[in-house]
Design an enzyme around this catalytic site. Structure first.
Site, PDB file in Angstrom:
ATOM      1  N   TYR A  53       0.806  -1.219   0.000  1.00  0.00           N
ATOM      2  CA  TYR A  53       0.000   0.000   0.000  1.00  0.00           C
ATOM      3  C   TYR A  53       0.844   1.277   0.000  1.00  0.00           C
ATOM      4  O   TYR A  53       0.396   2.318  -0.450  1.00  0.00           O
ATOM      5  CB  TYR A  53      -0.998   0.009   1.160  1.00  0.00           C
ATOM      6  N   LYS A  99     -13.334  16.711  -2.832  1.00  0.00           N
ATOM      7  CA  LYS A  99     -12.823  17.984  -3.325  1.00  0.00           C
ATOM      8  C   LYS A  99     -13.195  19.061  -2.298  1.00  0.00           C
ATOM      9  O   LYS A  99     -14.254  19.686  -2.380  1.00  0.00           O
ATOM     10  CB  LYS A  99     -13.449  18.271  -4.686  1.00  0.00           C
ATOM     11  N   ASN A 174     -18.735 -23.870 -33.743  1.00  0.00           N
ATOM     12  CA  ASN A 174     -19.060 -23.152 -32.504  1.00  0.00           C
ATOM     13  C   ASN A 174     -18.010 -23.384 -31.436  1.00  0.00           C
ATOM     14  O   ASN A 174     -17.352 -24.425 -31.393  1.00  0.00           O
ATOM     15  CB  ASN A 174     -20.422 -23.599 -31.956  1.00  0.00           C
ATOM     16  N   ILE A 195     -17.223  -5.596 -32.850  1.00  0.00           N
ATOM     17  CA  ILE A 195     -16.337  -6.585 -33.461  1.00  0.00           C
ATOM     18  C   ILE A 195     -17.049  -7.289 -34.607  1.00  0.00           C
ATOM     19  O   ILE A 195     -16.477  -7.491 -35.695  1.00  0.00           O
ATOM     20  CB  ILE A 195     -15.849  -7.597 -32.412  1.00  0.00           C
ATOM     21  N   ASP A 215     -22.161 -13.933 -28.573  1.00  0.00           N
ATOM     22  CA  ASP A 215     -23.260 -13.757 -27.616  1.00  0.00           C
ATOM     23  C   ASP A 215     -22.754 -13.906 -26.183  1.00  0.00           C
ATOM     24  O   ASP A 215     -22.042 -14.871 -25.865  1.00  0.00           O
ATOM     25  CB  ASP A 215     -24.360 -14.803 -27.844  1.00  0.00           C
ATOM     26  N   LEU A 231     -29.975 -11.417 -19.810  1.00  0.00           N
ATOM     27  CA  LEU A 231     -29.092 -12.371 -19.133  1.00  0.00           C
ATOM     28  C   LEU A 231     -29.858 -13.207 -18.131  1.00  0.00           C
ATOM     29  O   LEU A 231     -30.729 -12.678 -17.439  1.00  0.00           O
ATOM     30  CB  LEU A 231     -27.964 -11.621 -18.416  1.00  0.00           C
ATOM     31  N   ARG A 239     -29.926 -25.111 -26.527  1.00  0.00           N
ATOM     32  CA  ARG A 239     -28.999 -25.117 -27.649  1.00  0.00           C
ATOM     33  C   ARG A 239     -27.731 -25.896 -27.322  1.00  0.00           C
ATOM     34  O   ARG A 239     -26.895 -25.453 -26.529  1.00  0.00           O
ATOM     35  CB  ARG A 239     -28.656 -23.679 -28.046  1.00  0.00           C
TER      36      ARG A 239
END
Length: 271
Positions: A53, A99, A174, A195, A215, A231, A239
């Site tokens: 630290y 601040k 896949n 992408i 996906d 989600l 699948r």
């Protein structure tokens, strides 16, 4: 998970919307809460198994003074990014920036912002059935690797599968990957869509041929009904082309709605 705290680190810097703030500078106060596993450091006395630290305080000051930002929101975001990208053992960073000399023409103790950023474990299903399918998938993974907010930790082998939804098209290849990311679900989805676009994917027909398909199937144990990213991925449990590669790299991941492991979902689907 263990916590490391650094409270009220004072740094003089030049952040602010007004030119006077950028010219004259002012005092800022930073507090950190880091989440990491410190058990090995505690048992062995090995500092390399924890965060130094003292070193971190100096590094944070250097990073904080490197540029001048209009908003403290930007400054605090950069601190969190620096910690997560440079200290691998830190899983989550909470950063508060105060601040005390904020120029608002009124007395106040301080203005402050606080954010929490973390690495999230996600699983991405990848498919292609146009051109050199294996090469398309490899290229997409390389593009994902090149994103600083993403770390690819596991890659499945590739399998050939029959098309789903529309049968009159070429077979798919896949796969699946495991990643850690600091991106939010929406940011991750937008990144993957970018992408796909860069690789010239065209969305002409639902469930039709595609040069690449990316996906997000699982993001931590998050359940989301947001239109931009649902989600877990809807119908993933129906699948085989999603479950088989996923089962190879994460058989014990739990579907947060079905409350079943990936290997159980696959077994039921095949059964």
């Amino acid at each position: 998970m263990d916590k490391l705290y650094l409270e009220n680190i004072e740094i003089f810097a030049y952040h602010g919307v007004f030119q006077e703030e950028k010219t004259l500078g002012q005092k800022f106060i930073i507090s950190l809460e880091l989440t990491l596993d410190m058990r090995e450091a505690a048992i062995t006395g090995d500092l390399t198994k924890s965060v130094h630290y003292g070193e971190l305080c100096h590094k944070i000051e250097e990073e904080f003074k490197k540029e001048s930002y209009d908003l403290i929101e930007t400054a605090v975001e950069k601190i969190a990014e620096y910690i997560l990208f440079n200290y691998d053992m830190v899983k989550c960073a909470k950063v508060m920036l105060k601040k005390p000399w904020a120029p608002i023409g009124r007395h106040l103790d301080y203005a402050a912002v606080e954010i929490e950023r973390a690495w999230h474990k996600c699983y991405i299903s990848i498919g292609s059935n146009i051109g050199d399918k294996n090469r398309n998938i490899e290229e997409s993974i390389n593009r994902i690797r090149n994103i600083k907010e993403i770390r690819v930790s596991k890659v499945s082998t590739l399998i050939e599968t029959a098309p789903w939804g529309i049968e009159d098209q070429d077979e798919f290849v896949n796969g699946a990957i495991e990643i850690s990311t600091t991106l939010s679900p929406k940011e991750l989805m937008r990144t993957l869509l970018k992408i796909e676009a860069e690789m010239k994917r065209e969305r002409l027909l639902r469930w039709g041929p595609r040069i690449i398909d990316l996906d997000v199937v699982l993001y931590d144990d998050l359940i989301s009904s947001d239109e931009e990213i649902i989600l877990p991925h809807p119908r993933m449990e129906e699948r085989i082309f999603v479950l088989e590669p996923l089962n190879e790299i994460a058989p014990y991941m739990l579907h947060p709605i079905k409350n079943k492991r990936v290997f159980e979902l696959l077994s039921e689907l095949k059964g």
